[in-house]
Design an enzyme around this catalytic site. Structure first.
Site, short mmCIF file in Angstrom:
data_model
loop_
_atom_site.label_atom_id
_atom_site.label_comp_id
_atom_site.label_asym_id
_atom_site.label_seq_id
_atom_site.Cartn_x
_atom_site.Cartn_y
_atom_site.Cartn_z
N SER A 649 0.81 -1.22 0.00
CA SER A 649 0.00 0.00 0.00
C SER A 649 0.84 1.27 0.00
O SER A 649 0.31 2.36 -0.16
CB SER A 649 -0.93 0.01 1.21
OG SER A 649 -0.19 0.04 2.42
N LYS A 692 -6.03 5.11 8.13
CA LYS A 692 -4.87 5.82 7.59
C LYS A 692 -5.15 7.31 7.46
O LYS A 692 -4.31 8.15 7.83
CB LYS A 692 -4.48 5.23 6.23
CG LYS A 692 -3.92 3.81 6.34
CD LYS A 692 -3.61 3.23 4.97
CE LYS A 692 -2.98 1.85 5.10
NZ LYS A 692 -2.68 1.24 3.79
#
Length: 799
Positions: A649, A692
């Site tokens: 990611s 996040k």
């Protein structure tokens, strides 16, 4: 330039207008679990399939409510079935080491046990009475008299023969003795020695002959005594048999519909008649009055192994500790004078016995981690019978004589509940598994928020509320629970089906409502429960964020830096998951086309992270070096990481940092980015997107929001967004932004303020675009490579 997402795109709200209720008291609960139709259909199929091998493996993660839903599905099926049989072990009078098994109608086992106890009690009273009757005493006297007559007749004949030869046969207390006789007078020792020596010798010789004759006569006495004993035993059998006949005939008539019981009672009758002596005693070996519990009568007990008298329908058994003995049963022993003894009454049932005719539910991991349990279970299912054997004998650790109970036929369904990885491991490595467990019931982790599923979820909450005896939820609290479920699923358009977590949150919200004095659970109670969960597990996140704010962990949230970017990672600790920004930096210089992943070089990076770096290397070659060498040497690193790094990611962030290094264009530090890329630069979905975004938001908020800060995410993750309320409020106020991109070039435009640029017909990018700068730098390094290699310098072909 990509536009920022609107507040409405950051949170997939629950439309309360679709609900026609004010609180959960106005809706009915569900009769069937929502979202698990596939798994429940599989369970119904496996349970209804009567052929062998159609046992079930129920798979899914912990918390989905697998045990509860399996039990409910089994209960519905079991209630429609007839009561199952009792199983008993009884003595095998022919071979005591091999007890026999009796299958009886439900409730008959305990009844037969009571009847056998009553039979023994009756015989203890009636047999002694029969053996003390007038007729018995008369018959005994006749036998004794006949024996006495035989003994006396033989002695009389011997005495006559001896008398004729001058020897007297004298009957004493200690037996028969011989003495010389003269003129009808028995001589004493002194008188005998006064006789002439020749007479003494003659009489002595005759006495020796008579003595031999006496011995021959006395040899018949043991035979006569044996015959007498046989007659007494036959007499005892005759009188005991009459008594036994009366009592056992009544039992045989009672159980005439059960031939196995009738055969057993016939064997009992024969054994009692042959071994009547224990019943004839008034006292046992311990000096106490004989009772039915005396060990001498143990052979006539009934060991009720499985008693289904109180069971309605088919049994459902869950064995929480599936050891070998708990599944198969065991044979216990008693210590007596330093020796271990056993008998058929010490045979104990296992879970397979109790579940016979019904359903046995087991946790797959527990069965597999208990030694020999898995092999034992497979052996039973293959043989379709339960054979009770000790592990010691199976492993040849002992060679002593033990019981070998008759095997019991089984007809049951075994339901294993476990994780998916165990299912596929067994499928791959155990050849018998597919034969024995032909049905898999795969529980879904989530369900789509469509076709009225939000309302069905509210009904599910109503069912769970009633089961847990909680306060009712008002409609806004229901909506908030549904939204929280969508966040837990990691997809704003789906709902988590983890019942364990849902019930926990409902209970915690009920607790908060009680503390607030609310009769109904309101939205603030649900929020308080959620915030309480976060707070209790939030210590590590707070410390990490404080280290960033203190400057210990270097994260810039303002200004611009060359080849440096804020990547976003997520940390999972138990139920708590939170985002943490991490600085990624890159360097680029002339080289041979190698991109060095420092994490991989020091064995700190995982395989997925290394894959992401190789993909971005492939993108550079595809985008900028189709017709020329990729003459660069680059390095990438996660700054200030001291543990393992895995996942792809951050590959978008790493590529952006590398493009910044190649183009000499600084990157805005007020933005963070997350996303994976493919070889064509397309930004792909990642997990933990909400955490996040919130992780970087918390850092920016701690330093003060200025309207320039934000996060870049893959466009495909927009559907997953269920952000915290304070993040949405900041976006509404224009002090924070969330951007969604489809390609890494879109992200670079946001990060640098430069257009990415499109190639012309010769593949050249405009000079002042980002791609033009990268292309020019790579061309310069290619010319340098040619100069150093002594080749003619030619302008490289562009795309």
């Amino acid at each position: 330039m990509e536009k920022a997402l609107t507040p409405g795109q950051l949170y997939h709200r629950c439309d309360l207008g679709q609900f026609g209720f004010q609180d959960t008291s106005q809706i009915d609960g569900l009769e069937r679990a929502v979202g698990q139709e596939r798994a429940l259909d599989a369970i119904d199929f496996g349970v209804g399939m009567e052929h062998s091998g159609y046992n079930l493996y129920v798979m899914g993660s912990t918390g989905l409510g697998r045990h509860t839903m399996v039990y409910e599905a089994l209960r519905r099926q079991a209630e429609a079935e007839t009561a199952q049989s009792d199983w008993c072990y009884v003595s095998n009078f022919t071979d005591p080491n091999m007890p026999g098994a009796l299958r009886l109608p439900a409730g008959t086992g305990r009844e037969l046990s009571r009847d056998m106890r009553a039979l023994v009690e009756g015989l203890i009273k009636d047999i002694p009475a029969a053996l003390h009757s007038e007729e018995y005493r008369r018959r005994t006297k006749e036998i004794n008299s006949r024996y006495k007559e035989m003994e006396q007749g033989a002695a009389s004949k011997l005495s006559e023969r001896a008398h004729e030869r001058g020897i007297a046969v004298i009957d004493t207390v200690t037996g028969y003795t011989l003495a010389p006789e003269v003129d009808g007078k028995v001589l004493g020792s002194e008188e005998f020695h006064e006789l002439p020596e020749e007479e003494q010798e003659r009489l002595g010789g005759i006495m020796e002959e008579v003595k031999e004759d006496l011995k021959e006569t006395m040899k018949q006495v043991p035979r006569w005594q044996q015959e007498v004993r046989k007659e007494f035993k036959a007499l005892d059998r005759e009188f005991a048999g009459r008594t036994v006949d009366i009592l056992i005939t009544e039992l045989m008539e009672k159980y005439e519909a059960l031939p196995a019981v009738v055969d057993y009672l016939e064997a009992v009758k024969q054994d009692i008649v042959e071994n009547v002596e224990p019943f004839s005693r008034s006292e046992g070996k311990d000096g106490k009055t004989v009772s039915v519990d005396d060990p001498a009568f143990g052979d006539y007990r009934v060991n009720v192994l499985v008693d289904n008298a109180e069971t309605d329908g088919a049994p459902i058994v869950y064995e929480d500790n599936p050891t070998y003995q708990n599944l198969m049963g065991r044979i216990e022993h008693l210590a007596h004078m330093g020796t271990l003894l056993t008998n058929f009454t010490l045979i104990k049932a296992g879970a397979l016995h109790y579940a016979n005719g019904g359903y046995l539910v087991l946790d797959a991991e527990k069965v597999l981690t208990n030694p020999f349990a898995w092999d034992g279970l497979k052996r039973v299912l293959n043989a379709e019978e339960i054979r009770i054997e000790s592990l010691e004998r199976q492993l040849s650790l002992v060679s002593t004589i033990s019981l070998e109970p008759e095997p019991i036929a089984i007809d049951l369904k075994v339901i294993l509940i476990g994780d998916r990885y165990l299912y596929y491991l067994l499928k791959e490595y155990d050849p018998e598994f597919s034969k024995l467990f032909k049905v898999e019931a795969d529980f879904s982790e989530d369900m789509a928020r469509e076709d009225g599923n939000d309302y069905r979820y509210a009904q599910l909450m109503a069912s769970l509320r009633e089961r847990e005896n909680l306060r009712h939820f008002d409609v806004q609290a229901v909506g908030r629970m549904i939204e929280y479920s969508a966040r837990r699923s990691g997809d704003g358009e789906r709902l988590s089906l983890h019942m364990g977590n849902l019930v926990d949150l409902m209970q915690e919200a009920d607790y908060c409502a009680a503390r607030s004095g609310h009769n109904l659970i309101q939205i603030e109670d649900v929020d308080a429960a959620i915030q309480g969960r976060v707070y209790r597990a939030d210590q590590l996140r707070e410390r990490l964020h404080k280290e960033v704010l203190r400057g210990t962990l270097l994260i810039d949230t303002a200004g611009s830096q060359l080849a440096q970017i804020n990547a976003l990672s997520v940390i999972q600790l138990g139920e708590q998951m939170f985002g943490v920004p991490t600085r990624v930096s890159a360097t680029a210089r002339y080289g041979a086309g190698e991109v060095v992943d420092i994490e991989r070089e020091v064995e700190q990076g995982g395989s997925l992270h290394s894959k992401g770096v190789l993909i971005l290397s492939a993108y550079l070659g595809w985008r900028y070096a189709k017709y020329q060498p990729l003459s660069l040497s680059a390095s990438l690193v996660f700054e200030q990481t001291y543990g393992g790094v895995d996942g792809d990611s951050a590959s978008a962030a790493e590529l952006c940092a590398l493009l910044s290094a190649l183009s000499d264009v600084p990157i805005r530090q007020s933005l963070a980015i997350t996303g994976a890329i493919n070889q064509h630069g397309e930004v792909q979905t990642i997990g933990g997107v909400c955490q996040k975004i919130e992780g970087f938001f918390d850092i920016c908020k701690g330093r003060g929001l200025n309207g320039d800060q934000g996060v870049i995410i893959p466009h495909s993750n927009v559907k997953d967004l269920m952000l915290r309320r304070d993040v949405i409020e900041a976006v509404e106020a224009g002090s924070f932004a969330v951007y969604a991109v489809r390609h890494v070039e879109e992200a670079m435009e946001l990060l640098t303020g430069l257009p990415a640029g499109a190639p012309d017909e010769r593949g050249r990018f405009p000079a002042e675009t980002l791609n033009g700068r990268v292309q020019r730098r790579l061309a310069e390094w290619t010319l340098l490579h040619q100069r150093l290699a002594g080749q003619p310098e030619e302008e490289p072909e562009m795309e």
